[in-house]
Scaffold this motif. Structure first.
Motif, PDB file in Angstrom:
ATOM      1  N   UNK A 202     -21.921  20.099 -20.583  1.00 24.43           N
ATOM      2  CA  UNK A 202     -20.966  20.838 -21.400  1.00 24.43           C
ATOM      3  C   UNK A 202     -20.590  20.131 -22.706  1.00 24.43           C
ATOM      4  N   UNK A 203     -21.241  19.003 -22.968  1.00 21.07           N
ATOM      5  CA  UNK A 203     -20.930  18.259 -24.187  1.00 21.07           C
ATOM      6  C   UNK A 203     -21.075  19.134 -25.425  1.00 21.07           C
ATOM      7  N   UNK A 204     -22.226  19.798 -25.552  1.00 15.75           N
ATOM      8  CA  UNK A 204     -22.481  20.600 -26.750  1.00 15.75           C
ATOM      9  C   UNK A 204     -21.452  21.715 -26.901  1.00 15.75           C
ATOM     10  N   UNK A 205     -21.091  22.331 -25.786  1.00 16.86           N
ATOM     11  CA  UNK A 205     -20.135  23.436 -25.835  1.00 16.86           C
ATOM     12  C   UNK A 205     -18.756  22.963 -26.268  1.00 16.86           C
ATOM     13  N   UNK A 206     -18.303  21.830 -25.728  1.00 14.88           N
ATOM     14  CA  UNK A 206     -16.972  21.334 -26.073  1.00 14.88           C
ATOM     15  C   UNK A 206     -16.911  20.797 -27.500  1.00 14.88           C
ATOM     16  N   UNK A 207     -18.040  20.385 -28.043  1.00 14.45           N
ATOM     17  CA  UNK A 207     -18.061  19.873 -29.409  1.00 14.45           C
ATOM     18  C   UNK A 207     -18.025  20.981 -30.450  1.00 14.45           C
ATOM     19  N   UNK A 208     -18.280  22.213 -30.049  1.00 14.68           N
ATOM     20  CA  UNK A 208     -18.283  23.342 -30.984  1.00 14.68           C
ATOM     21  C   UNK A 208     -16.922  24.022 -30.944  1.00 14.68           C
ATOM     22  N   UNK A 209     -16.082  23.703 -31.923  1.00 13.98           N
ATOM     23  CA  UNK A 209     -14.743  24.276 -31.947  1.00 13.98           C
ATOM     24  C   UNK A 209     -14.764  25.788 -32.204  1.00 13.98           C
ATOM     25  N   UNK A 210     -15.885  26.322 -32.693  1.00 13.94           N
ATOM     26  CA  UNK A 210     -15.983  27.773 -32.868  1.00 13.94           C
ATOM     27  C   UNK A 210     -15.919  28.466 -31.513  1.00 13.94           C
ATOM     28  N   UNK A 211     -16.598  27.890 -30.510  1.00 18.77           N
ATOM     29  CA  UNK A 211     -16.538  28.453 -29.161  1.00 18.77           C
ATOM     30  C   UNK A 211     -15.131  28.333 -28.594  1.00 18.77           C
ATOM     31  N   UNK A 212     -14.506  27.177 -28.819  1.00 17.72           N
ATOM     32  CA  UNK A 212     -13.140  26.992 -28.332  1.00 17.72           C
ATOM     33  C   UNK A 212     -12.193  27.989 -28.994  1.00 17.72           C
ATOM     34  N   UNK A 213     -12.380  28.231 -30.281  1.00 20.46           N
ATOM     35  CA  UNK A 213     -11.525  29.182 -30.995  1.00 20.46           C
ATOM     36  C   UNK A 213     -11.644  30.580 -30.394  1.00 20.46           C
ATOM     37  N   UNK A 214     -12.857  30.988 -30.068  1.00 16.12           N
ATOM     38  CA  UNK A 214     -13.069  32.309 -29.473  1.00 16.12           C
ATOM     39  C   UNK A 214     -12.360  32.412 -28.126  1.00 16.12           C
ATOM     40  N   UNK A 215     -12.479  31.362 -27.318  1.00 16.57           N
ATOM     41  CA  UNK A 215     -11.825  31.369 -26.004  1.00 16.57           C
ATOM     42  C   UNK A 215     -10.310  31.367 -26.144  1.00 16.57           C
TER      43      UNK A 215
END
Length: 448
Positions: A202-215
């Motif tokens: 999940x490193x790549x996913x957590x490093x992408x704040x765009x994904x976090x913003x969507x969630x």
């Protein structure tokens, strides 16, 4: 690389220091283990020797993780929710330091912060704010948060990723993976390899704040106006900067664990459990990082929730099989539970487990749902962990036979983490009623 970035302990210039600290752990561990064998040979009881080895191992693990950033900090945060399961004589001296991993890390220099904002928001980034505080309000494993005022007057939180965070995370997690055997010393039978593998995946996913913003935006919309839970709306974002509305809090769940009254423990423990269990049905997402530092106490009594970098995507809510199996387990039908777990892939074809043994093994997962009010406690959790994870016990033999299907990995982690936090809180909560409200497939005992 600029000098101030070389001095930043989260940036690749200090990767050697982090690796050296981590690499020193196995040698010390081997020495302690050899010492323990020698003491047993001269008559020291095995239990006393193991306890001494555990204390020394805990000392070095906790002190080392406390100095590290990147993946080591992320791993420490993930492990800290299981603190309540560790024997008191092991965790007692280190509880404060271990809990501190949930909320703190040294800040980036202002010059690095400014360069990050210029790179992500543009050279004119200051025009987006009417004010910006250089001293961070909070910091964690891969980023830090600054308080600011957006151009339209809204108070905002600006989350900025550490430069070199990706490289540091990957390097530290690879190294921690090589040391996984050590962590099992603290709780014999505990296998941290799946947790490390999940963090690596999940490193790549957590490093992408765009994904976090969507969630986070999805959670904010679903819980807008909720009387119990507050989620800050998203203002803007890039891959490495996330701006959300500021949420003023008076403390955190970590502080309630340390100094809260019993009334506060019960009150916020119930809100914590209700949020985690209700979210998949309301949002189609499960907040998958339930360490106490992510849950803030608001002045109006609501529970504020931050950090949406790790989520499980459950567009149809929790799988109905979970609620059904819990319902059956509560009735005591061990054979039906065994068959249901086999159908869901928890028991591989050809593996034989006595239904009554399996029912006893999974007891901690459903025991809180058997009564109107359940009192979680450190003592209860330690008893459960010892029963199912200590080598030589019947539960430990069962553990090695149970499979964890990939689609249940995050759910399993959150469920265990939530039980760990509720046990740290020593909260009494209407857990069964919460499940009845929000867990598909779960029905009251009287319906069976």
């Amino acid at each position: 690389m600029p000098d101030d970035e070389r001095r930043d302990p989260r940036i690749s210039g200090n990767a050697f220091t982090r690796t050296a600290k981590l690499a020193a752990l196995p040698a010390a561990f081997a020495g302690r283990t050899t010492l323990g064998v020698g003491k047993r040979m001269v008559g020291r009881p095995a239990e006393a020797v193991l306890s001494e080895v555990q204390r020394r191992t805990a000392d070095q693990i906790f002190s080392t993780l406390g100095q590290l950033k990147g993946g080591a900090m992320k791993f420490g945060q993930a492990m800290s929710v299981f603190e309540a399961a560790l024997p008191e004589e092991i965790i007692g001296p280190y509880r404060e330091a271990f809990t501190r991993l949930q909320d703190a890390a040294p800040p980036m220099p202002p010059s690095v912060v400014h360069r990050m904002l210029a790179a992500e928001l543009g050279e004119d980034w200051r025009q987006r704010f009417t004010s910006f505080e250089d001293t961070p309000a909070a910091s964690a494993s891969i980023g830090q948060v600054h308080r600011a005022v957006w151009a339209d007057g809204r108070e905002v939180a600006v989350k900025i990723q550490y430069p070199g965070a990706a490289k540091a995370l990957q390097s530290d997690l690879r190294q921690i993976g090589r040391l996984s055997r050590m962590f099992g010393v603290l709780v014999p039978g505990l296998d941290v390899k799946p947790l490390i593998k999940e963090l690596q995946d999940r490193v790549a996913e957590e490093l992408d704040y765009s994904l976090e913003a969507t969630s986070q935006a999805a959670f904010a919309e679903a819980y807008a106006g909720d009387p119990d839970v507050a989620v800050p709306p998203v203002v803007t974002h890039t891959e490495r900067v996330l701006v959300t509305e500021w949420m003023e809090s008076v403390s955190s769940l970590a502080e309630i664990i340390s100094t809260g009254t019993q009334a506060e423990r019960d009150h916020f423990g119930e809100k914590f459990a209700r949020f985690l269990i209700s979210a998949p049905q309301r949002v189609g997402l499960l907040h998958a990082d339930p360490h106490p530092g992510n849950f803030r106490i608001l002045a109006d009594g609501r529970l504020g929730v931050v950090d949406y970098g790790a989520v499980a995507r459950l567009p149809d809510g929790f799988p109905p099989a979970i609620g059904h199996l819990l319902s059956v387990a509560v009735t005591g039908d061990a054979e039906a539970v065994t068959e249901g777990l086999r159908e869901e892939g928890f028991i591989k074809p050809g593996v034989q487990i006595a239904p009554e043994v399996l029912a006893a093994y999974i007891g901690p997962f459903f025991e809180p749902a058997t009564v109107e009010q359940f009192s979680f406690s450190r003592a209860w959790l330690r008893e459960q962990m010892s029963r199912v994870m200590s080598p030589g016990t019947e539960g430990f033999g069962t553990a090695v036979k149970v499979n964890l299907p990939p689609n249940y990995l995050l759910i399993h982690r959150v469920w265990l983490g939530a039980i760990g936090v509720l046990s740290q809180l020593e909260a009494t909560a209407p857990f069964r009623a919460i499940l009845l409200e929000s867990l598909p497939g779960f029905a009251d005992q009287g319906q069976h």
